[in-house]
Design a protein around this motif. Structure first.
Motif, PDB file in Angstrom:
ATOM      1  N   THR A  59      14.316  20.175  42.253  1.00  0.00           N
ATOM      2  CA  THR A  59      14.288  18.913  42.991  1.00  0.00           C
ATOM      3  C   THR A  59      13.563  19.108  44.321  1.00  0.00           C
ATOM      4  O   THR A  59      12.976  20.162  44.594  1.00  0.00           O
ATOM      5  CB  THR A  59      15.716  18.401  43.252  1.00  0.00           C
ATOM      6  N   ASN A 109       9.329  18.426  36.569  1.00  0.00           N
ATOM      7  CA  ASN A 109      10.596  18.749  37.208  1.00  0.00           C
ATOM      8  C   ASN A 109      11.214  17.462  37.753  1.00  0.00           C
ATOM      9  O   ASN A 109      10.951  16.389  37.217  1.00  0.00           O
ATOM     10  CB  ASN A 109      10.380  19.806  38.297  1.00  0.00           C
ATOM     11  N   CYS A 110      12.011  17.557  38.790  1.00  0.00           N
ATOM     12  CA  CYS A 110      12.692  16.380  39.344  1.00  0.00           C
ATOM     13  C   CYS A 110      12.342  16.208  40.824  1.00  0.00           C
ATOM     14  O   CYS A 110      13.181  15.812  41.644  1.00  0.00           O
ATOM     15  CB  CYS A 110      14.206  16.526  39.183  1.00  0.00           C
ATOM     16  N   ILE A 111      11.104  16.535  41.169  1.00  0.00           N
ATOM     17  CA  ILE A 111      10.679  16.519  42.560  1.00  0.00           C
ATOM     18  C   ILE A 111      10.277  15.097  42.977  1.00  0.00           C
ATOM     19  O   ILE A 111       9.517  14.427  42.277  1.00  0.00           O
ATOM     20  CB  ILE A 111       9.501  17.489  42.776  1.00  0.00           C
ATOM     21  N   LEU A 154       1.724  18.934  39.672  1.00  0.00           N
ATOM     22  CA  LEU A 154       2.947  18.166  39.938  1.00  0.00           C
ATOM     23  C   LEU A 154       3.138  16.989  38.984  1.00  0.00           C
ATOM     24  O   LEU A 154       3.966  16.112  39.247  1.00  0.00           O
ATOM     25  CB  LEU A 154       2.916  17.652  41.380  1.00  0.00           C
ATOM     26  N   ASN A 194       6.717  14.406  37.567  1.00  0.00           N
ATOM     27  CA  ASN A 194       7.868  14.435  38.467  1.00  0.00           C
ATOM     28  C   ASN A 194       8.278  13.004  38.826  1.00  0.00           C
ATOM     29  O   ASN A 194       7.760  12.036  38.273  1.00  0.00           O
ATOM     30  CB  ASN A 194       7.538  15.263  39.712  1.00  0.00           C
ATOM     31  N   ARG A 195       9.215  12.856  39.745  1.00  0.00           N
ATOM     32  CA  ARG A 195       9.766  11.538  40.080  1.00  0.00           C
ATOM     33  C   ARG A 195       8.942  10.891  41.196  1.00  0.00           C
ATOM     34  O   ARG A 195       9.390  10.751  42.333  1.00  0.00           O
ATOM     35  CB  ARG A 195      11.234  11.677  40.471  1.00  0.00           C
TER      36      ARG A 195
END
Length: 933
Positions: A861, A886-888, A911, A914-915
């Motif tokens: 995150t 991921n959850c970045i 990246l 991701n979020r």
């Protein structure tokens, strides 16, 4: 290319697909669609349908007929083929724009019930399967059909799908009134549930049989049946869940599965198939998992939609030499009905979707898979091998869910075509090992002591990842805790420990005499070894009294506990026996190969290790001289054509390597001359050296500008494991002395902690660093720890899809920070969280020559991104950072951007996934073009 042209140029391939295996179902399904889409008229359909003529003639006539109808018809035929054929058959074919399935055509709504039967024919065939008998009975009561017509529909030579088609044809010929009745009855049946109210509608005989079958399965499942059911251990008390994953290649992201997922949609490869494969290496817990499925079904705790469960052991089925029908197979091998057998069997045939068949140990079935003969008639007697393969293929009892356990290497490509999905057993996790030991030892003090000892012996802890070895360690904990020398590190060490345990418990007064069991029971071990090797040679795992006598076995030998009574074995010649576990049979076979001095001029070792000749050992009689004076050919059953199972011979060769190691010379010298032992050790060393040289010679020359790499195969891993068993450093050094590669690729090789120990033992002796790629295996945190001794000779480590957690990262980074050569880490798709980011940050701060870090598809995150950014600020060499999927959030990327302001070495940070909103992505791209989304 036009549809007509595609049909013409692919004619041979299309014919081959339509006639695959000589079964008409594929062609009939295509005909159903073409009839529903109005490509074929009723008379044309009747003229080409397979039951009326040879299958190949029907297929050719269909292609000719549709080819003459023009472009639209040809496109719809290709669309129908695209729907019906499985992935393997479609791989070499093209379906053009017609591959969509005909959904875009504006079909008119049916005006009559008969038109509905024709337009909905493909779906109606599927809906009617399993309901034929009930529908026919109701149609007779309504006066729409006669009893004679019902018998014609239900002829046993027809599959359930063929019976459904005959019923539709018959009702359609009767007119609209009968068609309306059929559709109404089918809707009523689908609206009624199979749960409690539905069960009352079942025939009383079927309900009675259901209860008896449940009671029988429950009685067989309550106590642990593997390892000979030793100690009458309750399955509930000792069962420990292993790691279950869908097989690689299914398109699913690997994740832990539960029992229900075995039968669910996740991981499905072939929607048309009915067979689920549970695969795993020897001792991985396949049989115990299947027993757990049986137990929860028998208690009504799961799989309640399966009214009847029929469980088979392929080991037992191998001993069945007489022909049998499906009816005999179900009732004689599983549960004998007390009521009307005809009615119960008819229910079984009519309700395939309410059944579950399980087949344990397909790799132990002595007959090779053959596609030459298929059985469709459930009442026709046939060899058991034909029955089994017809069931797995679906030509017999299509629609029944079948679950098969096997080692992965035993499932050849032809049989895999009929697999719906594959679920792999990966052994115990570290938590699973703890759970198993605690369950096995109810005394908390003992279990804590055993677990402490395991955690302090990383090699032994890695071995316990395999359930059968975890059982042995738990069984022999007193010997283990009381040992004064080296603790077990190899397979051979553990199996020698179980040998000592059983022999010393056979004669308790000798426990204080140290190793006296080795001389007292040497003859017993040899006799067990003769039997074991003869069994492996002929793919036999169940032995009759007569076969035991031919190998000079005595009652005292049986009493040692290594052989147990085999339940449910066919035959009338008294009791049957089997080894506690197939790996124990391999171990005793290895003991015999090493210790037998009956024919010193001919050794089985070269043939045992010979990769090319191993599968023809039986036909050439290479192992014969070792056995001829003990178990002659008269022991072979008539017509026996089985070949030795390759995997079992590999396990035996692994044990031979370990037994001949210098660590166990003292044991062997009590029963075998030193000259013979030395000669056999040299034979093993020569065989391993030749095997590795063959792999090294296959290394292709590198493409200009690329690194020289070697893509190793599972056979290479086995040879490395044999070297590890010897614990001979000079042999390990010599093994890789001539390996000149920059990249070693070992993907999809079933590598777990045990294999990691072996790889590290050998690779630590490399002369120049290599990039080590272990993607798509089962390394885990324990395996990472086992790899540490060789990482000083690695330039990079790739561990994609390996169940590595933050703890594994801690162990890895603490070690590699010391090594100048180590430059890259790839841990895509593991179980990493923010908790491991400080370890990577510390690595970057301390190691200023690190080049690449790839951590995509984990659980990182913005918090983890901030921690990693701290490491990037003072770093001067990292060029590639992968954080995709991921959850970045935006906040996390801001931390990375701040680090980029003072970091000039990074070329790209990935990246994507991701979020981040689309607006965030566009703005961040503009701020720094090193961010890639």
């Amino acid at each position: 290319m036009s549809a007509e042209r595609l049909l013409h140029v692919q004619r041979e391939g299309l014919l081959r697909a339509l006639c695959c295996g000589g079964v008409a179902e594929m062609l009939e399904s295509v005909l159903d669609l073409l009839l529903a889409w109005d490509v074929l008229q009723w008379e044309e359909y009747q003229s080409v349908r397979p039951p009326e003529r040879p299958l190949c003639h029907s297929a050719r006539e269909l292609l000719d007929l549709v080819g003459s109808k023009g472009e639209v018809a040809c496109g719809l035929l290709l669309a129908a083929l695209n729907q019906v054929l499985d992935k393997a058959q479609k791989a070499s074919l093209s379906f053009g724009a017609g591959g969509g399935g005909g959904q875009g055509v504006p079909w008119p709504l049916p005006a009559t019930a008969c038109q509905m039967l024709q337009m909905e024919r493909p779906r109606l065939v599927r809906r009617l399967r399993g309901r034929i008998a009930a529908i026919l009975q109701s149609l007779v009561k309504s006066g729409d059909l006669t009893a004679y017509e019902c018998d014609e529909v239900q002829l046993p030579i027809h599959t359930p799908s063929q019976q459904a088609r005959r019923l539709l044809d018959l009702v359609q010929s009767k007119g609209d009134c009968a068609a309306k009745t059929l559709l109404r009855l089918l809707q009523q049946m689908e609206n009624s549930s199979m749960s409690e109210d539905g069960e009352t509608a079942l025939p009383a005989e079927v309900l009675q049989y259901h209860k008896k079958l449940r009671s029988s399965v429950l009685a067989q499942s309550l106590f642990l049946s593997t390892y000979g059911g030793t100690g009458s251990l309750s399955l509930d008390d000792v069962y420990t869940e292993g790691l279950l994953e869908v097989a690689q290649g299914s398109g699913e992201v690997p994740r832990p599965l539960g029992l229900e997922d075995i039968f669910g949609q996740v991981g499905t490869l072939n929607e048309e198939a009915d067979t689920v494969l549970l695969s795993g290496e020897a001792g991985s817990g396949k049989s115990t998992l299947l027993q757990r499925i049986h137990l929860v079904w028998a208690r009504g705790e799961a799989f309640e939609d399966r009214l009847l469960l029929f469980a088979f052991s392929c080991r037992r089925l191998s001993s069945e030499e007489r022909e049998a029908s499906l009816r005999e197979l179900l009732f004689l091998h599983c549960c004998w009905p007390d009521g009307d057998q005809e009615l119960i069997f008819r229910y079984i045939l009519d309700h395939p979707h309410h059944l579950l068949f399980t087949f344990d140990g397909l790799d132990e079935f002595r007959h090779s898979f053959s596609d030459e003969r298929r059985l469709c008639c459930p009442t026709q007697p046939a060899p058991v091998s034909t029955l089994l393969f017809s069931l797995l293929q679906g030509s017999l009892m299509q629609g029944v869910c079948k679950v098969v356990t096997s080692r992965p290497q035993a499932m050849g490509t032809p049989l895999r075509l009929y697999i719906r999905k594959e679920v792999q057993l990966k052994g115990f996790s570290p938590e699973g090992i703890s759970h198993f030991v605690q369950n096995h030892h109810r005394d908390p003090g003992v279990s804590a002591h055993v677990l402490d000892m395991l955690r302090n012996n990383s090699a032994l802890f890695g071995l316990c990842h395999i359930p059968v070895l975890c059982w042995i360690v738990s069984k022999c904990y007193k010997e283990l805790l009381g040992s004064r020398g080296d603790r077990p590190r190899t397979f051979t060490d553990v199996y020698l420990m179980i040998l000592q345990h059983f022999f010393q418990h056979r004669c308790p007064q000798q426990r204080t005499l140290g190793s006296s069991w080795e001389t007292s029971y040497a003859d017993v071990a040899l006799r067990l070894g003769r039997l074991a090797l003869w069994g492996l040679k002929s793919a036999r795992y169940v032995f009759s009294n007569m076969e035991l006598l031919r190998c000079s076995m005595t009652e005292d030998d049986i009493g040692t506990g290594f052989l147990v009574h085999s339940e449910g074995s066919p035959g009338s010649d008294g009791k049957h026996y089997e080894f506690l576990h197939v790996t124990l049979q391999c171990f005793f076979a290895a003991l015999f190969v090493v210790l037998d001095d009956n024919d010193s001029e001919h050794s089985a070792i070269p043939e045992l290790f010979n990769i090319q000749k191993r599968q023809v050992l039986v036909s050439r009689g290479c192992l014969g001289p070792c056995l001829s004076s003990y178990c002659g050919q008269e022991g072979e059953p008539k017509g026996h054509t089985a070949k030795a199972e390759k995997t079992n011979l590999q396990i035996t060769a692994t044990f031979v390597s370990g037994l001949l190691s210098h660590r166990h010379r003292g044991l062997l010298l009590q029963s075998c001359p030193a000259a013979a032992i030395n000669k056999r050790f040299r034979e093993v060393a020569r065989a391993l050296s030749q095997g590795l040289k063959k792999h090294f010679r296959s290394i292709p020359r590198p493409v200009e500008g690329e690194k020289k790499s070697m893509h190793a195969m599972p056979e290479f891993v086995w040879l490395i494991k044999c070297i590890y068993e010897t614990q001979d450093a000079s042999m390990a050094r010599a093994a890789v002395a001539k390996l000149r590669v920059e990249h070693l690729k070992l993907t999809y090789c079933n590598i777990g902690p045990v294999e990691c120990s072996a790889l590290a033992y050998v690779l630590q002796h490399l002369r120049s660093p290599v990039g080590l790629q272990l993607d798509y295996n089962s390394v885990g945190d324990v395996g990472v720890e086992q790899l540490l001794p060789c990482l000083h000779m690695c330039s990079s480590l790739h561990l994609r899809n390996n169940n590595v957690t933050d703890e594994g990262v801690r162990k890895l980074t603490e070690k590699v920070v010391q090594f100048e050569n180590f430059l890259k880490i790839a841990l895509f798709n593991n179980k990493l969280t923010d908790a491991c980011m400080p370890y990577f940050a510390q690595l970057l701060k301390a190691k200023q020559n690190f080049i690449a870090l790839r951590l995509g598809n984990n659980y990182i995150t913005a918090v983890g991104a901030e921690l990693l950014a701290e490491g990037l600020r003072g770093h001067r060499s990292l060029q590639f950072l992968g954080l995709t999927k991921n959850c970045i959030t935006r906040e996390g990327v801001e931390y990375l951007l701040q680090a980029l302001e003072v970091n000039s070495s990074l070329k790209s940070i990935w990246l994507g996934g991701n979020r981040l909103s689309p607006e965030d992505v566009e703005e961040l791209k503009r701020r720094d073009n090193r961010l890639i989304f």
